[in-house]
Design a protein around this motif. Structure first.
Motif, PDB file in Angstrom:
ATOM      1  N   ASP A   1       0.826  -1.209   0.000  1.00 18.77           N
ATOM      2  CA  ASP A   1       0.000   0.000   0.000  1.00 18.77           C
ATOM      3  C   ASP A   1       0.864   1.264   0.000  1.00 18.77           C
ATOM      4  O   ASP A   1       0.532   2.250  -0.650  1.00 18.77           O
TER       5      ASP A   1
ATOM      6  N   ASP B   1       2.152   1.832  -3.483  1.00 16.80           N
ATOM      7  CA  ASP B   1       1.060   2.313  -4.333  1.00 16.80           C
ATOM      8  C   ASP B   1       0.806   3.799  -4.101  1.00 16.80           C
ATOM      9  O   ASP B   1       0.579   4.553  -5.043  1.00 16.80           O
ATOM     10  N   ASP B   2       0.832   4.212  -2.820  1.00 17.57           N
ATOM     11  CA  ASP B   2       0.618   5.623  -2.495  1.00 17.57           C
ATOM     12  C   ASP B   2       1.736   6.489  -3.066  1.00 17.57           C
ATOM     13  O   ASP B   2       1.477   7.572  -3.579  1.00 17.57           O
ATOM     14  N   ASN B   3       2.981   6.013  -2.958  1.00 14.30           N
ATOM     15  CA  ASN B   3       4.103   6.775  -3.506  1.00 14.30           C
ATOM     16  C   ASN B   3       4.002   6.907  -5.018  1.00 14.30           C
ATOM     17  O   ASN B   3       4.267   7.967  -5.573  1.00 14.30           O
ATOM     18  N   ALA B   4       3.627   5.817  -5.690  1.00 19.44           N
ATOM     19  CA  ALA B   4       3.490   5.861  -7.144  1.00 19.44           C
ATOM     20  C   ALA B   4       2.360   6.807  -7.538  1.00 19.44           C
ATOM     21  O   ALA B   4       2.497   7.595  -8.479  1.00 19.44           O
ATOM     22  N   PHE B   5       1.248   6.747  -6.816  1.00 25.62           N
ATOM     23  CA  PHE B   5       0.124   7.638  -7.097  1.00 25.62           C
ATOM     24  C   PHE B   5       0.522   9.096  -6.865  1.00 25.62           C
ATOM     25  O   PHE B   5       0.168   9.980  -7.660  1.00 25.62           O
ATOM     26  N   ASP B   6       1.264   9.364  -5.788  1.00 24.67           N
ATOM     27  CA  ASP B   6       1.709  10.735  -5.514  1.00 24.67           C
ATOM     28  C   ASP B   6       2.636  11.258  -6.599  1.00 24.67           C
ATOM     29  O   ASP B   6       2.560  12.426  -6.979  1.00 24.67           O
ATOM     30  N   ARG B   7       3.524  10.395  -7.109  1.00 29.39           N
ATOM     31  CA  ARG B   7       4.436  10.811  -8.175  1.00 29.39           C
ATOM     32  C   ARG B   7       3.656  11.143  -9.443  1.00 29.39           C
ATOM     33  O   ARG B   7       3.923  12.151 -10.101  1.00 29.39           O
ATOM     34  N   ILE B   8       2.696  10.286  -9.801  1.00 26.65           N
ATOM     35  CA  ILE B   8       1.886  10.535 -10.996  1.00 26.65           C
ATOM     36  C   ILE B   8       1.065  11.807 -10.815  1.00 26.65           C
ATOM     37  O   ILE B   8       0.972  12.637 -11.722  1.00 26.65           O
ATOM     38  N   ASP B   9       0.474  11.977  -9.630  1.00 29.07           N
ATOM     39  CA  ASP B   9      -0.317  13.165  -9.333  1.00 29.07           C
ATOM     40  C   ASP B   9       0.526  14.431  -9.454  1.00 29.07           C
ATOM     41  O   ASP B   9       0.102  15.425 -10.046  1.00 29.07           O
TER      42      ASP B   9
ATOM     43  N   GLY C   1       0.545  18.899  -6.811  1.00 34.20           N
ATOM     44  CA  GLY C   1      -0.171  17.829  -7.497  1.00 34.20           C
ATOM     45  C   GLY C   1      -1.521  18.303  -8.010  1.00 34.20           C
ATOM     46  O   GLY C   1      -2.092  19.278  -7.510  1.00 34.20           O
TER      47      GLY C   1
END
Length: 86
Positions: A3, A6-14, A72
């Protein structure tokens, strides 16, 4: 993936989408500012030159601010604005 990953990847994309959005806005404001400066230089009236020149500087400052943004997209489009807790 965990998890946390996943949060780090989502933050990078955001953050990347937010930066792209800000850069697009900065490019639009920059072009508007440059066109306003061109219009001020081509204008013959001193009063309109001052007013258009001031607007051009404001637009160019706004473009600079957009290019500096690292926020973001979810923070940019959220109800509370960037840096504010809900």
């Amino acid at each position: 993936m965990t998890d946390h990953e996943d949060d780090n990847a989502f933050d990078r994309i955001d953050r990347r989408i937010g930066m792209a959005w800000s850069r697009l806005g900065g490019a639009v404001f920059g072009m508007m500012g440059l066109l306003a400066l061109r219009s001020a230089f081509l204008s013959g009236d001193t009063t309109s030159q001052l007013i258009i020149g001031a607007a051009a500087l404001a637009l160019l400052w706004l473009a600079y601010t957009c290019f500096k943004s690292r926020t973001g997209i979810l923070d940019l489009l959220g109800d509370n604005g960037p840096g504010r807790k809900g």
